[in-house]
Write an enzyme that holds these catalytic residues in place. Structure first.
Site, PDB file in Angstrom:
ATOM      1  CB  ILE A  93      -0.926   0.057   1.254  1.00  0.00           C
ATOM      2  CG1 ILE A  93      -0.079   0.007   2.559  1.00  0.00           C
ATOM      3  CG2 ILE A  93      -1.939  -1.074   1.226  1.00  0.00           C
ATOM      4  CD1 ILE A  93      -0.896   0.323   3.808  1.00  0.00           C
ATOM      5  CB  THR A  94       1.108   4.447  -1.446  1.00  0.00           C
ATOM      6  OG1 THR A  94      -0.173   4.536  -2.064  1.00  0.00           O
ATOM      7  CG2 THR A  94       2.086   3.803  -2.397  1.00  0.00           C
ATOM      8  CG  ASP A  96       2.663   8.317  -1.601  1.00  0.00           C
ATOM      9  OD1 ASP A  96       3.117   7.320  -1.026  1.00  0.00           O
ATOM     10  OD2 ASP A  96       2.601   8.430  -2.838  1.00  0.00           O
ATOM     11  CD  GLN A 149       8.890  10.271  -5.818  1.00  0.00           C
ATOM     12  OE1 GLN A 149       9.681  10.008  -6.725  1.00  0.00           O
ATOM     13  NE2 GLN A 149       8.221  11.413  -5.776  1.00  0.00           N
ATOM     14  CD  GLN A 152       6.251   6.550  -2.759  1.00  0.00           C
ATOM     15  OE1 GLN A 152       7.208   6.303  -3.470  1.00  0.00           O
ATOM     16  NE2 GLN A 152       5.116   5.864  -2.807  1.00  0.00           N
ATOM     17  CE1 TYR A 155       4.779   1.409  -1.991  1.00  0.00           C
ATOM     18  CE2 TYR A 155       6.730   2.284  -3.078  1.00  0.00           C
ATOM     19  CZ  TYR A 155       5.619   1.457  -3.085  1.00  0.00           C
ATOM     20  OH  TYR A 155       5.359   0.680  -4.193  1.00  0.00           O
ATOM     21  CE  LYS A 159       6.810  -1.712  -2.116  1.00  0.00           C
ATOM     22  NZ  LYS A 159       6.234  -3.029  -2.391  1.00  0.00           N
ATOM     23  N   GLY A 186       9.530   0.213 -11.624  1.00  0.00           N
ATOM     24  CA  GLY A 186       9.372   1.663 -11.578  1.00  0.00           C
ATOM     25  C   GLY A 186       7.888   1.998 -11.592  1.00  0.00           C
TER      26      GLY A 186
HETATM   27  N1  CAA Z   1      10.153  17.604  -4.774  1.00  0.00           N
HETATM   28  C1  CAA Z   1      10.484  18.674  -4.030  1.00  0.00           C
HETATM   29  N2  CAA Z   1       9.595  19.404  -3.334  1.00  0.00           N
HETATM   30  C2  CAA Z   1       8.310  19.031  -3.407  1.00  0.00           C
HETATM   31  C3  CAA Z   1       7.879  17.920  -4.181  1.00  0.00           C
HETATM   32  C4  CAA Z   1       8.879  17.220  -4.881  1.00  0.00           C
HETATM   33  N3  CAA Z   1       8.570  16.148  -5.629  1.00  0.00           N
HETATM   34  N4  CAA Z   1       6.538  17.795  -4.035  1.00  0.00           N
HETATM   35  C5  CAA Z   1       6.132  18.776  -3.203  1.00  0.00           C
HETATM   36  N5  CAA Z   1       7.204  19.550  -2.845  1.00  0.00           N
HETATM   37  C6  CAA Z   1       7.208  20.694  -1.970  1.00  0.00           C
HETATM   38  C7  CAA Z   1       6.019  21.582  -2.175  1.00  0.00           C
HETATM   39  O1  CAA Z   1       6.288  22.516  -3.195  1.00  0.00           O
HETATM   40  C8  CAA Z   1       5.846  22.221  -0.818  1.00  0.00           C
HETATM   41  O2  CAA Z   1       6.808  23.230  -0.664  1.00  0.00           O
HETATM   42  P1  CAA Z   1       6.528  24.491   0.325  1.00  0.00           P
HETATM   43  O3  CAA Z   1       6.275  23.912   1.688  1.00  0.00           O
HETATM   44  O4  CAA Z   1       7.802  25.261   0.218  1.00  0.00           O
HETATM   45  O5  CAA Z   1       5.321  25.160  -0.270  1.00  0.00           O
HETATM   46  C9  CAA Z   1       6.238  21.111   0.143  1.00  0.00           C
HETATM   47  O6  CAA Z   1       7.087  20.232  -0.622  1.00  0.00           O
HETATM   48  C10 CAA Z   1       5.065  20.320   0.684  1.00  0.00           C
HETATM   49  O7  CAA Z   1       4.210  20.023  -0.387  1.00  0.00           O
HETATM   50  P2  CAA Z   1       2.783  19.464  -0.126  1.00  0.00           P
HETATM   51  O8  CAA Z   1       2.144  20.178   1.016  1.00  0.00           O
HETATM   52  O9  CAA Z   1       2.061  19.392  -1.438  1.00  0.00           O
HETATM   53  O10 CAA Z   1       3.154  18.017   0.379  1.00  0.00           O
HETATM   54  P3  CAA Z   1       2.165  16.845   0.683  1.00  0.00           P
HETATM   55  O11 CAA Z   1       2.387  16.386   2.067  1.00  0.00           O
HETATM   56  O12 CAA Z   1       0.782  17.176   0.263  1.00  0.00           O
HETATM   57  O13 CAA Z   1       2.732  15.691  -0.240  1.00  0.00           O
HETATM   58  C11 CAA Z   1       2.758  14.450  -2.185  1.00  0.00           C
HETATM   59  C12 CAA Z   1       2.886  15.839  -1.553  1.00  0.00           C
HETATM   60  C13 CAA Z   1       1.320  13.937  -2.054  1.00  0.00           C
HETATM   61  C14 CAA Z   1       3.694  13.441  -1.524  1.00  0.00           C
HETATM   62  C15 CAA Z   1       3.147  14.657  -3.615  1.00  0.00           C
HETATM   63  O14 CAA Z   1       4.454  15.179  -3.646  1.00  0.00           O
HETATM   64  C16 CAA Z   1       3.131  13.374  -4.396  1.00  0.00           C
HETATM   65  O15 CAA Z   1       2.105  12.813  -4.727  1.00  0.00           O
HETATM   66  N6  CAA Z   1       4.322  12.910  -4.747  1.00  0.00           N
HETATM   67  C17 CAA Z   1       4.466  11.685  -5.537  1.00  0.00           C
HETATM   68  C18 CAA Z   1       4.648  10.534  -4.624  1.00  0.00           C
HETATM   69  C19 CAA Z   1       4.855   9.319  -5.450  1.00  0.00           C
HETATM   70  O16 CAA Z   1       5.609   9.279  -6.416  1.00  0.00           O
HETATM   71  N7  CAA Z   1       4.176   8.262  -5.074  1.00  0.00           N
HETATM   72  C20 CAA Z   1       4.287   7.037  -5.838  1.00  0.00           C
HETATM   73  C21 CAA Z   1       3.008   6.297  -5.684  1.00  0.00           C
HETATM   74  S1  CAA Z   1       2.980   4.895  -6.752  1.00  0.00           S
HETATM   75  C22 CAA Z   1       4.056   3.841  -6.048  1.00  0.00           C
HETATM   76  O17 CAA Z   1       4.520   4.012  -4.965  1.00  0.00           O
HETATM   77  C23 CAA Z   1       4.425   2.632  -6.870  1.00  0.00           C
HETATM   78  C24 CAA Z   1       5.884   2.553  -7.021  1.00  0.00           C
HETATM   79  O18 CAA Z   1       6.494   1.711  -6.414  1.00  0.00           O
HETATM   80  C25 CAA Z   1       6.586   3.458  -7.949  1.00  0.00           C
END
Ligand code: CAA
Length: 248
Positions: A93-94, A96, A149, A152, A155, A159, A186
Site C-alpha cells: 500500500i501507499t 504518501d 521519492q 514516501q 514506502y 521497500k 518503476g
Molecule cells: N520535490 C520537491 N519538493 C516538493 C515535491 C517534490 N517532488 N513535491 C512537493 N514539494 C514541496 C512543495 O512545493 C511544498 O513546498 P513548500 O512547503 O515550500 O510550499 C512542500 O514540498 C510540501 O508540499 P505538499 O504540502 O504538497 O506536500 P504533501 O504532504 O501534500 O505531499 C505528495 C505531496 C502527495 C507526496 C506529492 O508530492 C506526491 O504525490 N508525490 C508523488 C509521490 C509518489 O511518487 N508516489 C508514488 C506512488 S505509486 C508507487 O509508490 C508505486 C511505485 O512503487 C513506484
C-alpha cells in the site's frame, strides 16, 4: 514458459494491477495459482471476472500484516492443495505525504503491510521449500526503495528493507534449491500510480527515458522467469524494471 506444471504459486495482494497480471501469466505457465486477498467482496468479483476469461484461480484470505493470519492461510492452502513452491510477496500500500506531516499510523501501516508481510508470509512457507529442495521467493519492491521519492519515507523504507531481507535469506537457503530475489518496478500503469495527482504523475513520466509508464504484464514476465527452473542461478538479486528511470 511452461515450467509451472505440478507447482503451486501464492501471490499476495493478488487482486491489484500487478497481482492480476502475475496470476494470469503464471496460470498460462501451468501453475496452480493461489491468490491472497484482504477484501472478500472485491476478491470474489475478481475471481469470477478471471474465471470468465478462463483463469481458474483459488482465493484465500489473510491480512499479510498479521503473522497468525498468514499462518492460517498457508495451513489451509497446504491442506487443500499442497505445499507452496513459489511465493510472490506482492501485497503493498501507499500512504504518501511529506515526512514532516507523516502520522505514526501512516508510518506503521505501510511498514507492516509492505515489510512485516514479507516475514509473515515467507516464514510459513520456507521450511517446506527447504525440505522439498525447491522454492522461489520473489519480493516485489520498487524503484523508490532503490532511491528516494518525495512523500514516501514510509514506502521507501519498507521497500528498501525488502531487499535487505532478500539478500540475507538468499544466502541462508542457496544450498537448498531455494532462490530469493527482489524485483524493483518503476512506475507501472496501476491504480496505485494513477492515484498520484495527474500533474505530479506527468512530471514523473517526463523523467522516464523510455517515455511511458510500464505495463503490468512486463513485470509479470519477469516474475514468470524468476519462478522458473531457468532462473536457478539467480539469487539475492534486485532486478530493476523501470524504463531507465533509475540507472546506477
Ligand atoms: N520535490 C520537491 N519538493 C516538493 C515535491 C517534490 N517532488 N513535491 C512537493 N514539494 C514541496 C512543495 O512545493 C511544498 O513546498 P513548500 O512547503 O515550500 O510550499 C512542500 O514540498 C510540501 O508540499 P505538499 O504540502 O504538497 O506536500 P504533501 O504532504 O501534500 O505531499 C505528495 C505531496 C502527495 C507526496 C506529492 O508530492 C506526491 O504525490 N508525490 C508523488 C509521490 C509518489 O511518487 N508516489 C508514488 C506512488 S505509486 C508507487 O509508490 C508505486 C511505485 O512503487 C513506484
Amino acid at each position: 514458459m511452461n515450467t509451472g506444471e505440478n507447482r503451486i504459486v501464492l501471490v499476495t495482494g493478488a487482486t491489484g494491477g500487478l497481482g492480476t497480471a502475475m496470476c494470469k501469466k503464471l496460470y498460462d505457465d501451468g501453475y496452480t495459482v493461489v491468490a491472497n486477498y484482504r477484501n472478500e467482496a472485491k476478491a470474489k468479483e475478481w475471481q469470477s471476472a478471471l474465471s470468465n476469461e478462463g483463469y481458474k484461480i483459488a482465493i484465500y484470505h489473510a491480512d499479510v500484516a498479521d503473522y497468525d493470519s498468514c499462518g492460517q492461510m498457508v495451513e489451509k492452502i497446504n491442506k487443500d492443495l499442497g505445499h507452496i513452491d513459489v511465493l510472490v510477496n506482492n501485497a503493498g500500500i501507499t500512504k504518501d505525504g511529506a515526512f514532516r506531516k507523516m502520522s505514526p499510523e501512516n508510518w506503521r501501516a505501510v511498514i507492516s503491510t509492505n515489510l512485516d508481510s514479507v516475514f509473515n508470509c515467507t516464514r510459513h512457507v520456507i521450511n517446506p521449500m527447504i525440505d522439498k529442495g525447491f522454492g522461489r521467493i520473489i519480493n516485489i519492491s520498487s524503484v523508490n526503495g532503490q532511491r528516494g521519492q518525495f512523500g514516501q519515507a514510509n514506502y521507501s523504507a519498507a521497500k528498501a528493507g525488502m531487499h535487505g531481507f532478500t539478500k540475507t535469506l538468499a544466502m541462508e537457503v542457496a544450498s537448498k534449491g531455494v532462490t530469493v530475489n527482489t524485483i524493483s518496478p518503476g512506475y507501472i500503469g496501476t491504480d496505485m500510480v494513477m492515484a498520484v495527482k495527474e500533474e505530479v504523475r506527468n512530471q514523473i513520466i517526463a523523467q522516464i527515458p523510455v517515455g511511458r509508464l510500464g505495463g503490468t504484464e512486463e513485470v509479470a514476465y519477469l516474475v514468470s522467469f524468476l519462478a522458473s527452473t531457468h532462473a536457478s542461478y539467480i539469487t539475492g538479486a534486485n532486478l530493476s524494471i523501470n524504463g531507465g528511470q533509475h540507472v546506477y
